[in-house]
Write a protein that holds these residues in place. Structure first.
Motif, PDB file in Angstrom:
ATOM      1  N   SER A 361       0.812  -1.216   0.000  1.00  0.00           N
ATOM      2  CA  SER A 361       0.000   0.000   0.000  1.00  0.00           C
ATOM      3  C   SER A 361       0.842   1.262   0.000  1.00  0.00           C
ATOM      4  O   SER A 361       0.363   2.331  -0.392  1.00  0.00           O
ATOM      5  N   ASP A 362       2.101   1.191   0.428  1.00  0.00           N
ATOM      6  CA  ASP A 362       2.974   2.372   0.462  1.00  0.00           C
ATOM      7  C   ASP A 362       3.759   2.527  -0.838  1.00  0.00           C
ATOM      8  O   ASP A 362       3.722   3.570  -1.476  1.00  0.00           O
ATOM      9  N   THR A 363       4.476   1.478  -1.236  1.00  0.00           N
ATOM     10  CA  THR A 363       5.306   1.570  -2.442  1.00  0.00           C
ATOM     11  C   THR A 363       4.519   1.300  -3.710  1.00  0.00           C
ATOM     12  O   THR A 363       4.962   1.638  -4.805  1.00  0.00           O
ATOM     13  N   GLN A 364       3.347   0.653  -3.592  1.00  0.00           N
ATOM     14  CA  GLN A 364       2.478   0.255  -4.709  1.00  0.00           C
ATOM     15  C   GLN A 364       3.100  -0.819  -5.583  1.00  0.00           C
ATOM     16  O   GLN A 364       2.588  -1.109  -6.661  1.00  0.00           O
ATOM     17  N   GLU A 365       4.167  -1.455  -5.144  1.00  0.00           N
ATOM     18  CA  GLU A 365       4.775  -2.545  -5.896  1.00  0.00           C
ATOM     19  C   GLU A 365       3.924  -3.812  -5.793  1.00  0.00           C
ATOM     20  O   GLU A 365       3.295  -4.064  -4.767  1.00  0.00           O
ATOM     21  N   ASN A 366       3.915  -4.603  -6.862  1.00  0.00           N
ATOM     22  CA  ASN A 366       3.160  -5.852  -6.908  1.00  0.00           C
ATOM     23  C   ASN A 366       3.973  -6.947  -6.211  1.00  0.00           C
ATOM     24  O   ASN A 366       5.018  -7.382  -6.718  1.00  0.00           O
ATOM     25  N   LEU A 367       3.473  -7.428  -5.082  1.00  0.00           N
ATOM     26  CA  LEU A 367       4.189  -8.437  -4.300  1.00  0.00           C
ATOM     27  C   LEU A 367       4.107  -9.815  -4.933  1.00  0.00           C
ATOM     28  O   LEU A 367       4.927 -10.693  -4.647  1.00  0.00           O
ATOM     29  N   THR A 368       3.113 -10.021  -5.781  1.00  0.00           N
ATOM     30  CA  THR A 368       2.906 -11.345  -6.381  1.00  0.00           C
ATOM     31  C   THR A 368       3.417 -11.418  -7.821  1.00  0.00           C
ATOM     32  O   THR A 368       3.217 -12.426  -8.498  1.00  0.00           O
ATOM     33  N   CYS A 369       4.061 -10.366  -8.281  1.00  0.00           N
ATOM     34  CA  CYS A 369       4.553 -10.320  -9.661  1.00  0.00           C
ATOM     35  C   CYS A 369       5.837 -11.126  -9.800  1.00  0.00           C
ATOM     36  O   CYS A 369       6.772 -10.973  -9.007  1.00  0.00           O
ATOM     37  N   THR A 370       5.891 -11.982 -10.802  1.00  0.00           N
ATOM     38  CA  THR A 370       7.099 -12.759 -11.082  1.00  0.00           C
ATOM     39  C   THR A 370       7.875 -12.211 -12.274  1.00  0.00           C
ATOM     40  O   THR A 370       8.963 -12.685 -12.577  1.00  0.00           O
ATOM     41  N   ALA A 371       7.297 -11.210 -12.976  1.00  0.00           N
ATOM     42  CA  ALA A 371       8.010 -10.597 -14.102  1.00  0.00           C
ATOM     43  C   ALA A 371       9.124  -9.712 -13.561  1.00  0.00           C
ATOM     44  O   ALA A 371       8.988  -9.110 -12.488  1.00  0.00           O
ATOM     45  N   PRO A 372      10.244  -9.621 -14.273  1.00  0.00           N
ATOM     46  CA  PRO A 372      11.338  -8.769 -13.799  1.00  0.00           C
ATOM     47  C   PRO A 372      10.945  -7.298 -13.820  1.00  0.00           C
ATOM     48  O   PRO A 372      10.212  -6.852 -14.699  1.00  0.00           O
ATOM     49  N   LYS A 373      11.419  -6.547 -12.826  1.00  0.00           N
ATOM     50  CA  LYS A 373      11.196  -5.114 -12.818  1.00  0.00           C
ATOM     51  C   LYS A 373      11.965  -4.470 -13.973  1.00  0.00           C
ATOM     52  O   LYS A 373      12.948  -5.021 -14.464  1.00  0.00           O
ATOM     53  N   TYR A 374      11.488  -3.290 -14.381  1.00  0.00           N
ATOM     54  CA  TYR A 374      12.167  -2.605 -15.477  1.00  0.00           C
ATOM     55  C   TYR A 374      13.565  -2.192 -15.040  1.00  0.00           C
ATOM     56  O   TYR A 374      13.750  -1.524 -14.025  1.00  0.00           O
ATOM     57  N   GLU A 375      14.538  -2.605 -15.809  1.00  0.00           N
ATOM     58  CA  GLU A 375      15.920  -2.191 -15.597  1.00  0.00           C
ATOM     59  C   GLU A 375      16.483  -1.705 -16.923  1.00  0.00           C
ATOM     60  O   GLU A 375      16.208  -2.286 -17.976  1.00  0.00           O
TER      61      GLU A 375
END
Length: 390
Positions: A361-375
């Motif tokens: 709820s603070d960072t809004q990151e998806n905790l269940t996402c298995t896709a790599p974050k954008y780098e």
């Protein structure tokens, strides 16, 4: 044909407003990439910097094997299609399509051959003698695309080219652009605020927000594995539902609850990824397609049943979009057209628990996402701006 690469590209306007913040993107030869996001996200500015119509504040833009930071637009071997067509009203369709080639000194026979070929591809051969005022919006857009095709550029740039068309023409032109990409096999970079256009056209989609790239992936990955709430809410129509609540232990499992009507048991993988959030505030995300009536959910492996009040119903023919509410949350579901959903009444519905997403709820990151974050891709091998020759 060309690869297009942005390395640490930024745009800061006088006064300090940052339109694009350190964009790093590698677009492969012959790839169809769509930049998408709301107004003001930096997508059109990024496209205009690639075209050379907007001066970059920092970074490197490479087209093919050449750094083009200081190369004027006419020498970048690109062709751009604008939202407003930009046709000369006093010229015929043929003259509009041929004008750029005439300026570059092409022989008359070559010009005619290229225009005729482009007109045949776009189905506008019978319109070559007409003036733009005698054409429909869809026909004008085809002429604008044809003017780009005749140049045979290394890359095509499209800046919201379908925005001025009605709904049916937009669909028709999307199909035509898809066919065109397959036929020409050329690099295409396309800007739109319409996520449906992005999903239907792109090999890969670049999601932007406030000058930053949020995620770069193919349409299915963005739909199934959004990295944060912004991407999750932008992709999908109707957008993903977000429900606020907490996680609790329940026997050997974990459940999400809003403290009232909504109680959803987590699948094992989701529970494992969210283990550190027991007892904490969290946001559950679930797409409307994963909320339906009890009977339609019989094939779902993990279905959480609850009752919700029907507030609004929108009929789509074969389906209906239903706006539900509980004392603490509201959400949207999709039901089959024949399912009764009287407004103001409670209905027993099902959540597909196997398809939920959990967001911090603070960072809004998806905790269940298995896709790599954008780098940012490794672009250290690219030529530096000092290698530019105008």
């Amino acid at each position: 044909m060309a690869k297009v690469v942005l390395k640490d590209v930024c745009k800061v306007y006088p006064g300090g407003f940052t339109a694009v913040r350190s964009a790093n993107l590698e677009i492969a030869d012959r790839e169809f990439v769509v930049l998408v996001g709301p107004s003001g996200c930096g997508k059109s500015t990024t496209l205009r910097m690639i075209a050379g119509l907007e001066e970059i504040s920092g970074g490197t833009i490479t087209i093919g094997d050449r750094v083009v930071n200081e190369v004027p637009p006419k020498d970048r071997d690109i062709a751009m299609v604008f939202q407003n067509y930009a046709l000369y009203p006093h010229m015929s369709v043929f003259e509009n399509m041929a004008f750029g080639l005439k300026l570059r000194g092409f022989p008359r026979e070559e010009i005619k051959s290229r225009v005729d070929d482009a007109a045949r591809i776009l189905g506008i051969t019978d319109l070559l003698d007409r003036k733009p005022k005698a054409l429909s919006g869809g026909q004008r857009q085809r002429v604008a695309v044809g003017r780009a095709i005749v140049r045979k550029p290394a890359a095509f740039l499209f800046d919201e080219p379908l925005s001025n068309l009605d709904a049916k023409l937009r669909v028709d032109m999307r199909v035509e652009l898809n066919k065109l990409h397959q036929r020409l096999a050329t690099t295409m970079i396309y800007v739109t605020h319409d996520q449906v256009e992005a999903m239907t056209l792109a090999d890969r989609i670049v999601i932007m927000n406030k000058g930053d790239i949020q995620q770069v992936a193919d349409p299915l990955v963005l739909y199934d594995q959004p990295v944060n709430m912004y991407v999750a809410g932008f992709i999908g129509s109707p957008p993903m539902n977000f429900l606020k609540g907490t996680l609790e232990r329940s026997g050997s499992g974990v459940v999400f609850t809003d403290g009232d009507s909504v109680r959803v048991g987590l699948a094992e993988a989701a529970a494992a990824r969210a283990g550190n959030y027991i007892g904490k505030q969290i946001t559950l995300g679930l797409r409307p397609e994963m909320i339906c009536d009890k009977e339609s959910a019989r094939d779902w492996k993990d279905a959480a049943l609850l009752k919700a009040k029907v507030d609004v119903v929108e009929s789509l023919g074969d389906q209906k979009v239903v706006y539900f509410s509980t004392p603490k949350n509201s959400f949207i579901g999709k039901l089959e057209a024949h399912v009764p959903a009287p407004v103001g009444h409670e209905l027993e519905i099902a959540f597909n628990a196997a398809k939920i997403h959990l967001f911090d709820s603070d960072t809004q990151e998806n905790l269940t996402c298995t896709a790599p974050k954008y780098e940012a891709p490794d672009l250290s091998h690219l030529p530096q701006p000092s290698a530019v020759s105008a």
